[in-house]
Design a protein around this motif. Structure first.
Motif, PDB file in Angstrom:
ATOM      1  N   ALA A   1     -14.487   1.262  26.650  1.00  0.00           N
ATOM      2  CA  ALA A   1     -15.158   2.368  27.328  1.00  0.00           C
ATOM      3  C   ALA A   1     -15.086   3.638  26.491  1.00  0.00           C
ATOM      4  CB  ALA A   1     -14.536   2.595  28.700  1.00  0.00           C
ATOM      5  N   ASP A   2     -13.935   3.882  25.871  1.00  0.00           N
ATOM      6  CA  ASP A   2     -13.778   5.062  25.012  1.00  0.00           C
ATOM      7  C   ASP A   2     -14.719   4.989  23.815  1.00  0.00           C
ATOM      8  OD1 ASP A   2     -11.838   6.023  26.698  1.00  0.00           O
ATOM      9  OD2 ASP A   2     -10.174   5.215  25.519  1.00  0.00           O
ATOM     10  N   VAL A   3     -14.804   3.796  23.225  1.00  0.00           N
ATOM     11  CA  VAL A   3     -15.680   3.613  22.062  1.00  0.00           C
ATOM     12  C   VAL A   3     -17.131   3.818  22.452  1.00  0.00           C
ATOM     13  CG1 VAL A   3     -16.495   1.968  20.339  1.00  0.00           C
ATOM     14  CG2 VAL A   3     -14.063   2.083  20.886  1.00  0.00           C
ATOM     15  N   LEU A   4     -17.517   3.276  23.610  1.00  0.00           N
ATOM     16  CA  LEU A   4     -18.893   3.424  24.060  1.00  0.00           C
ATOM     17  C   LEU A   4     -19.222   4.887  24.349  1.00  0.00           C
ATOM     18  CD1 LEU A   4     -19.228   0.315  26.387  1.00  0.00           C
ATOM     19  CD2 LEU A   4     -20.546   0.763  24.312  1.00  0.00           C
ATOM     20  N   ALA A   5     -18.266   5.623  24.916  1.00  0.00           N
ATOM     21  CA  ALA A   5     -18.485   7.045  25.179  1.00  0.00           C
ATOM     22  C   ALA A   5     -18.707   7.801  23.875  1.00  0.00           C
ATOM     23  CB  ALA A   5     -17.287   7.620  25.933  1.00  0.00           C
ATOM     24  N   SER A   6     -17.898   7.463  22.877  1.00  0.00           N
ATOM     25  CA  SER A   6     -18.066   8.087  21.569  1.00  0.00           C
ATOM     26  C   SER A   6     -19.413   7.727  20.960  1.00  0.00           C
ATOM     27  CB  SER A   6     -16.933   7.635  20.636  1.00  0.00           C
ATOM     28  OG  SER A   6     -17.143   8.097  19.330  1.00  0.00           O
ATOM     29  N   THR A   7     -19.829   6.475  21.182  1.00  0.00           N
ATOM     30  CA  THR A   7     -21.103   6.009  20.652  1.00  0.00           C
ATOM     31  C   THR A   7     -22.266   6.774  21.256  1.00  0.00           C
ATOM     32  OG1 THR A   7     -20.191   3.799  20.335  1.00  0.00           O
ATOM     33  CG2 THR A   7     -22.575   3.971  20.385  1.00  0.00           C
ATOM     34  N   VAL A   8     -22.216   6.975  22.583  1.00  0.00           N
ATOM     35  CA  VAL A   8     -23.272   7.716  23.261  1.00  0.00           C
ATOM     36  C   VAL A   8     -23.319   9.151  22.759  1.00  0.00           C
ATOM     37  CG1 VAL A   8     -24.029   8.613  25.488  1.00  0.00           C
ATOM     38  CG2 VAL A   8     -23.230   6.257  25.300  1.00  0.00           C
ATOM     39  N   GLU A   9     -22.166   9.737  22.530  1.00  0.00           N
ATOM     40  CA  GLU A   9     -22.111  11.105  22.014  1.00  0.00           C
ATOM     41  C   GLU A   9     -22.775  11.186  20.643  1.00  0.00           C
ATOM     42  OE1 GLU A   9     -18.803  14.507  20.735  1.00  0.00           O
ATOM     43  OE2 GLU A   9     -18.170  12.652  21.724  1.00  0.00           O
ATOM     44  N   GLN A  10     -22.553  10.150  19.819  1.00  0.00           N
ATOM     45  CA  GLN A  10     -23.155  10.145  18.488  1.00  0.00           C
ATOM     46  C   GLN A  10     -24.670  10.036  18.554  1.00  0.00           C
ATOM     47  OE1 GLN A  10     -21.489   7.142  15.985  1.00  0.00           O
ATOM     48  NE2 GLN A  10     -19.506   8.131  15.812  1.00  0.00           N
ATOM     49  N   ALA A  11     -25.175   9.419  19.619  1.00  0.00           N
ATOM     50  CA  ALA A  11     -26.615   9.191  19.731  1.00  0.00           C
ATOM     51  C   ALA A  11     -27.390  10.499  19.694  1.00  0.00           C
ATOM     52  CB  ALA A  11     -26.927   8.431  21.015  1.00  0.00           C
ATOM     53  N   THR A  12     -26.785  11.560  20.219  1.00  0.00           N
ATOM     54  CA  THR A  12     -27.461  12.851  20.249  1.00  0.00           C
ATOM     55  C   THR A  12     -27.466  13.513  18.871  1.00  0.00           C
ATOM     56  OG1 THR A  12     -25.419  14.010  20.845  1.00  0.00           O
ATOM     57  CG2 THR A  12     -26.769  13.152  22.644  1.00  0.00           C
ATOM     58  N   LYS A  13     -26.627  13.042  17.988  1.00  0.00           N
ATOM     59  CA  LYS A  13     -26.515  13.661  16.669  1.00  0.00           C
ATOM     60  C   LYS A  13     -27.302  12.895  15.616  1.00  0.00           C
ATOM     61  CE  LYS A  13     -21.808  15.184  17.813  1.00  0.00           C
ATOM     62  NZ  LYS A  13     -20.373  15.076  17.459  1.00  0.00           N
TER      63      LYS A  13
ATOM     64  N   PRO B   1     -29.559   9.085  15.381  1.00  0.00           N
ATOM     65  CA  PRO B   1     -29.958   7.768  15.893  1.00  0.00           C
ATOM     66  C   PRO B   1     -29.439   6.613  15.033  1.00  0.00           C
ATOM     67  CG  PRO B   1     -31.819   9.288  15.903  1.00  0.00           C
ATOM     68  CD  PRO B   1     -30.704   9.972  15.153  1.00  0.00           C
ATOM     69  N   GLU B   2     -29.393   6.811  13.708  1.00  0.00           N
ATOM     70  CA  GLU B   2     -28.903   5.746  12.829  1.00  0.00           C
ATOM     71  C   GLU B   2     -27.422   5.481  13.072  1.00  0.00           C
ATOM     72  OE1 GLU B   2     -30.092   8.811  10.484  1.00  0.00           O
ATOM     73  OE2 GLU B   2     -31.620   8.341  11.975  1.00  0.00           O
ATOM     74  N   ALA B   3     -26.659   6.589  13.203  1.00  0.00           N
ATOM     75  CA  ALA B   3     -25.225   6.435  13.459  1.00  0.00           C
ATOM     76  C   ALA B   3     -25.002   5.769  14.812  1.00  0.00           C
ATOM     77  CB  ALA B   3     -24.535   7.798  13.413  1.00  0.00           C
ATOM     78  N   PHE B   4     -25.846   6.106  15.772  1.00  0.00           N
ATOM     79  CA  PHE B   4     -25.745   5.483  17.092  1.00  0.00           C
ATOM     80  C   PHE B   4     -25.963   3.979  16.991  1.00  0.00           C
ATOM     81  CE2 PHE B   4     -28.246   3.871  20.723  1.00  0.00           C
ATOM     82  CZ  PHE B   4     -27.256   3.908  21.691  1.00  0.00           C
ATOM     83  N   SER B   5     -27.011   3.569  16.297  1.00  0.00           N
ATOM     84  CA  SER B   5     -27.306   2.142  16.165  1.00  0.00           C
ATOM     85  C   SER B   5     -26.183   1.415  15.431  1.00  0.00           C
ATOM     86  CB  SER B   5     -28.631   1.948  15.413  1.00  0.00           C
ATOM     87  OG  SER B   5     -29.717   2.405  16.188  1.00  0.00           O
ATOM     88  N   ALA B   6     -25.660   2.039  14.380  1.00  0.00           N
ATOM     89  CA  ALA B   6     -24.590   1.412  13.615  1.00  0.00           C
ATOM     90  C   ALA B   6     -23.324   1.278  14.452  1.00  0.00           C
ATOM     91  CB  ALA B   6     -24.298   2.221  12.354  1.00  0.00           C
TER      92      ALA B   6
END
Length: 218
Positions: free
Chosen positions: A3-15, A17-22
């Motif tokens: 859950a923590d990792v997914l939260a961090s992932t969602v946060e990255q999505a706003t910064k 898109p490539e980092a979010f997908s990775a």
């Protein structure tokens, strides 16, 4: 933790898109959802073709799905971009293992250890290469080295215990290792199941039944 990792992932999505997908691809890979991981990682690599971790996880996802030639291509590119990247060295070693290149796999894991001298997973993988060659004394040394490097992780005691139970039949050492695993992770049913098997091999019927009941209870 996921859950923590997914939260961090969602946060990255706003910064980015490539980092979010990775990042999402890596999380999905860790969850064993290899087809979904592949889709996100392909998107990441398309946008950032020099992203070593994305390339590595993409290769690993395709390897897990049996797409060997493409897996090798992605992992090779990752190695060319970053020859000493620990993640790439690990999965390249796993690829070589699957291809039956045991000696080369051992070299890759040794390279990983040179980069990260306390990497216990690399020690276990080296042990497995020696086990594949029936070099039991060397395998045992490397299983023990993993425990020395990370003495507070049950999985490495379980690896040693399984080796002792199935390869060299040193039940006494296997019992010690399995017992340590149950102490570190008292809710790990696999540890109790293995402990029960070892007690059975040692003709300790009562202890075996007790350990197996503990495994069922978990």
């Amino acid at each position: 933790a996921h859950a923590d990792v997914l939260a961090s992932t969602v946060e990255q999505a706003t910064k980015s898109p490539e980092a979010f997908s990775a990042r999402l691809g890596a999380v999905l890979f860790g969850l064993g959802l290899y087809d979904l991981a592949q889709a996100h990682l392909e998107r990441a690599v398309q946008k950032s073709p020099r992203d070593v971790e994305a390339l590595t996880y993409l290769g690993a996802a395709k390897m897990a799905r049996g797409i060997w030639q493409e897996a090798a291509s992605h992992l090779t590119k990752a190695r060319q971009l970053s020859p000493n990247h620990p993640l790439t060295l690990y999965f390249w070693g796993k690829y070589e293992q699957h291809q039956g290149e045991i000696f080369r796999a051992r070299q890759s894991f040794a390279h990983l250890l040179a980069v990260e001298p306390r990497n216990a997973v690399a020690c276990v993988e080296i042990a497995q290469t020696y086990l594949a060659e029936s070099k039991y004394a060397l395998a045992e040394q490397w299983f023990e080295a993993a425990i020395e490097n990370e003495p507070h992780r049950a999985e490495f005691y379980l690896a040693l215990a399984e080796f002792e139970a199935t390869a060299v039949f040193n039940v006494k050492k296997g019992l010690w290792a399995a017992t340590q695993a149950t102490m570190i992770e008292p809710n790990n049913y696999l540890a109790f199941e293995l402990l029960g098997r070892l007690f059975y091999l040692n003709r300790q019927w009562t202890e075996s039944e007790r350990a197996l009941m503990e495994a069922i209870a978990r």
